[in-house]
Write a protein that holds these residues in place. Structure first.
Motif, PDB file in Angstrom:
ATOM      1  N   ALA A 319     -10.323   3.922   5.009  1.00 11.42           N
ATOM      2  CA  ALA A 319     -10.820   3.684   3.560  1.00 11.42           C
ATOM      3  C   ALA A 319      -9.377   4.225   2.689  1.00 11.42           C
ATOM      4  N   ALA A 320      -9.014   5.281   3.076  1.00  9.67           N
ATOM      5  CA  ALA A 320      -7.971   5.973   2.116  1.00  9.67           C
ATOM      6  C   ALA A 320      -6.762   5.079   2.268  1.00  9.67           C
ATOM      7  N   THR A 321      -6.204   4.763   3.531  1.00  8.18           N
ATOM      8  CA  THR A 321      -4.911   4.011   3.655  1.00  8.18           C
ATOM      9  C   THR A 321      -5.293   2.601   3.007  1.00  8.18           C
ATOM     10  N   ALA A 322      -6.337   1.746   3.296  1.00  7.85           N
ATOM     11  CA  ALA A 322      -6.656   0.454   3.158  1.00  7.85           C
ATOM     12  C   ALA A 322      -6.506   0.649   1.100  1.00  7.85           C
ATOM     13  N   THR A 323      -7.150   1.349   0.575  1.00  5.74           N
ATOM     14  CA  THR A 323      -7.031   1.533  -0.904  1.00  5.74           C
ATOM     15  C   THR A 323      -5.700   1.762  -1.430  1.00  5.74           C
ATOM     16  N   LEU A 324      -4.771   2.698  -0.792  1.00  3.60           N
ATOM     17  CA  LEU A 324      -3.574   2.961  -1.195  1.00  3.60           C
ATOM     18  C   LEU A 324      -2.665   1.797  -0.871  1.00  3.60           C
ATOM     19  N   GLY A 325      -2.934   1.024   0.179  1.00  6.68           N
ATOM     20  CA  GLY A 325      -2.062  -0.169   0.699  1.00  6.68           C
ATOM     21  C   GLY A 325      -2.145  -1.288  -0.557  1.00  6.68           C
ATOM     22  N   ASP A 326      -3.789  -1.389  -1.098  1.00  4.79           N
ATOM     23  CA  ASP A 326      -3.884  -2.202  -1.877  1.00  4.79           C
ATOM     24  C   ASP A 326      -3.091  -1.914  -3.357  1.00  4.79           C
ATOM     25  N   LEU A 327      -3.558  -0.646  -3.526  1.00  5.96           N
ATOM     26  CA  LEU A 327      -2.877  -0.020  -4.996  1.00  5.96           C
ATOM     27  C   LEU A 327      -1.247  -0.296  -4.785  1.00  5.96           C
ATOM     28  N   GLY A 328      -0.576  -0.162  -3.694  1.00  6.44           N
ATOM     29  CA  GLY A 328       0.711  -0.049  -3.605  1.00  6.44           C
ATOM     30  C   GLY A 328       1.304  -1.800  -3.812  1.00  6.44           C
ATOM     31  N   GLU A 329       0.534  -2.548  -3.151  1.00  4.49           N
ATOM     32  CA  GLU A 329       1.051  -4.096  -3.524  1.00  4.49           C
ATOM     33  C   GLU A 329       0.600  -4.404  -5.011  1.00  4.49           C
ATOM     34  N   SER A 330      -0.480  -4.053  -5.530  1.00  2.00           N
ATOM     35  CA  SER A 330      -0.662  -4.143  -6.984  1.00  2.00           C
ATOM     36  C   SER A 330       0.275  -3.760  -7.984  1.00  2.00           C
ATOM     37  N   MET A 331       1.002  -2.465  -7.546  1.00  2.00           N
ATOM     38  CA  MET A 331       2.088  -1.904  -8.432  1.00  2.00           C
ATOM     39  C   MET A 331       3.199  -2.877  -8.238  1.00  2.00           C
ATOM     40  N   ILE A 332       3.519  -3.371  -7.030  1.00  2.00           N
ATOM     41  CA  ILE A 332       4.725  -4.482  -6.795  1.00  2.00           C
ATOM     42  C   ILE A 332       4.433  -5.770  -7.701  1.00  2.00           C
ATOM     43  N   LYS A 333       3.037  -6.109  -7.599  1.00  2.00           N
ATOM     44  CA  LYS A 333       2.806  -7.305  -8.179  1.00  2.00           C
ATOM     45  C   LYS A 333       3.056  -7.221  -9.622  1.00  2.00           C
TER      46      LYS A 333
END
Length: 376
Positions: A319-333
């Motif tokens: 749950a922690a890494t999936a959320t961070l991964g989603d936020l990471g790509e949101s930052m890129i986009k």
């Protein structure tokens, strides 16, 4: 006349210029004149004082409008005394009550039917290739990596003018996945180093302007997409590899589902409004809860030698890494000024929009499974 005559009283019989007759235009005084003209006078109409211009001009214009007719064809009628008679104003009709607008329902912002259909189709392909022949699933990973690299490099060039070389990235990315499956972590690291070197050399064939930003973006793309995806291929090498990969996929999907379901229904407090305004703390709580329950079930019934308490730890980490991964790509986009990385998957966006949670979760799940039940 000498100086002493100033201020002295006039002499008898001397009236100065008045001796020649009354001054023209001067009003005669005396009771004889008042009595003679009494019948010729009439009272002057009282005119209300109008303030001179120079104050609030809007008020003056408003007073002028109120004192005259409202329309050009209005002719005020006069009463017996010559003053305009005021007609009683007709009451204005009461406004018709408008129905209250219907409350808007919450929307996910995507075509939910298309998203479910595409998700089920992808899941069927993945499961079929996963449990039939392992090599076929490795090919599925390689294809997803190449498409993801194409989406990422295309958006970088379109939005930022960064030309990360796609050819060495695609070849090196596919080689990374295969090397990780065949040679493990050592093969993945060697393929990563060779891919970075190929990016540096390939970019030398073009003018030097922008060289540093292009090769930096290329090395980042090589690490972000194919290298992280290599850990999925490394999970597959174990004897129960298909069940490990299935656990990894299930927990990531369950985490995203829990975040969406709880956040959509109860979400009020923003998690990271500057990065992803749609994510809430309640959604994160749902992701953690769903993933921990799913992790306990998967470790107990899918992974040989696993226990439920290990599944709780695994679910929390997912749950922690999936959320961070989603936020990471949101930052890129957000930096690129786009909503989706692509349009290949209706209802989902692009391949990278589905890999955002999976990529950073893969090495964490691989490591925890090795620690809990070994690499065999």
């Amino acid at each position: 006349m000498n100086d002493s005559s100033w201020g002295a009283p006039p002499q008898a019989g001397y009236w100065g210029p008045s001796e020649q007759g009354p001054v023209q235009g001067a009003a005669p005084a005396g009771p004889a004149y008042d009595a003679h003209n009494a019948q010729q006078t009439r009272p002057m109409p009282i005119v209300p004082d109008v303030p001179a211009h120079g104050g609030d001009q809007d008020d003056d214009r408003g007073a002028a409008r109120l004192s005259g007719p409202l329309f050009r064809d209005d002719t005020p009628s006069t009463g017996s005394l010559g003053t305009p008679s005021q007609k009683p104003q007709e009451p204005m009709p009461s406004p018709v009550p408008q129905p209250a607008p219907a409350p808007q329902k919450k929307s996910a912002g995507r075509d939910l039917g298309a998203a479910i259909g595409v998700g089920v189709g992808l899941g069927a392909v993945i499961v079929a290739s996963l449990f039939v022949v392992k090599a076929v699933f490795v090919g599925v990973i390689a294809v997803a990596v190449v498409v993801g690299l194409w989406e990422l490099t295309s958006r970088l060039e379109e939005r930022k003018g960064i030309k990360a070389p796609l050819v060495p990235l695609a070849v090196g990315g596919a080689a990374m996945v295969v090397s990780g499956y065949v040679r493990g972590a050592e093969g993945a690291w060697v393929a990563m180093a060779l891919t970075a070197l190929a990016v540096l050399v390939w970019r030398m064939t073009e003018p030097p302007e922008g060289y540093l930003k292009d090769v930096t973006a290329g090395v980042f793309a090589a690490f972000y997409v194919p290298f992280l995806a290599t850990f999925v291929a490394m999970m597959l090498t174990a004897d129960d590899g298909p069940r490990r990969v299935l656990t990894f996929l299930l927990l990531t999907v369950v985490s995203d589902t829990g975040a969406y379901a709880i956040g959509w229904r109860f979400g009020k407090h923003k998690l990271a409004p500057r990065i992803s305004p749609g994510k809430t703390r309640e959604g994160l709580f749902g992701a953690v809860t769903f993933a921990m329950v799913g992790g306990a079930l998967c470790m107990q019934y899918l992974i040989e030698g696993g226990t439920w308490w290990q599944g709780l730890i695994l679910g929390f980490a997912v749950a922690a890494t999936a959320t961070l991964g989603d936020l990471g790509e949101s930052m890129i986009k957000r930096d690129l000024g786009i909503k989706d990385m692509g349009t290949l998957l209706p209802g989902h966006g692009g391949i990278m929009d589905r890999l955002d949670s999976l990529l950073p979760t893969a090495p964490v799940v691989w490591l925890l499974l090795v620690l809990f039940v070994g690499s065999g």
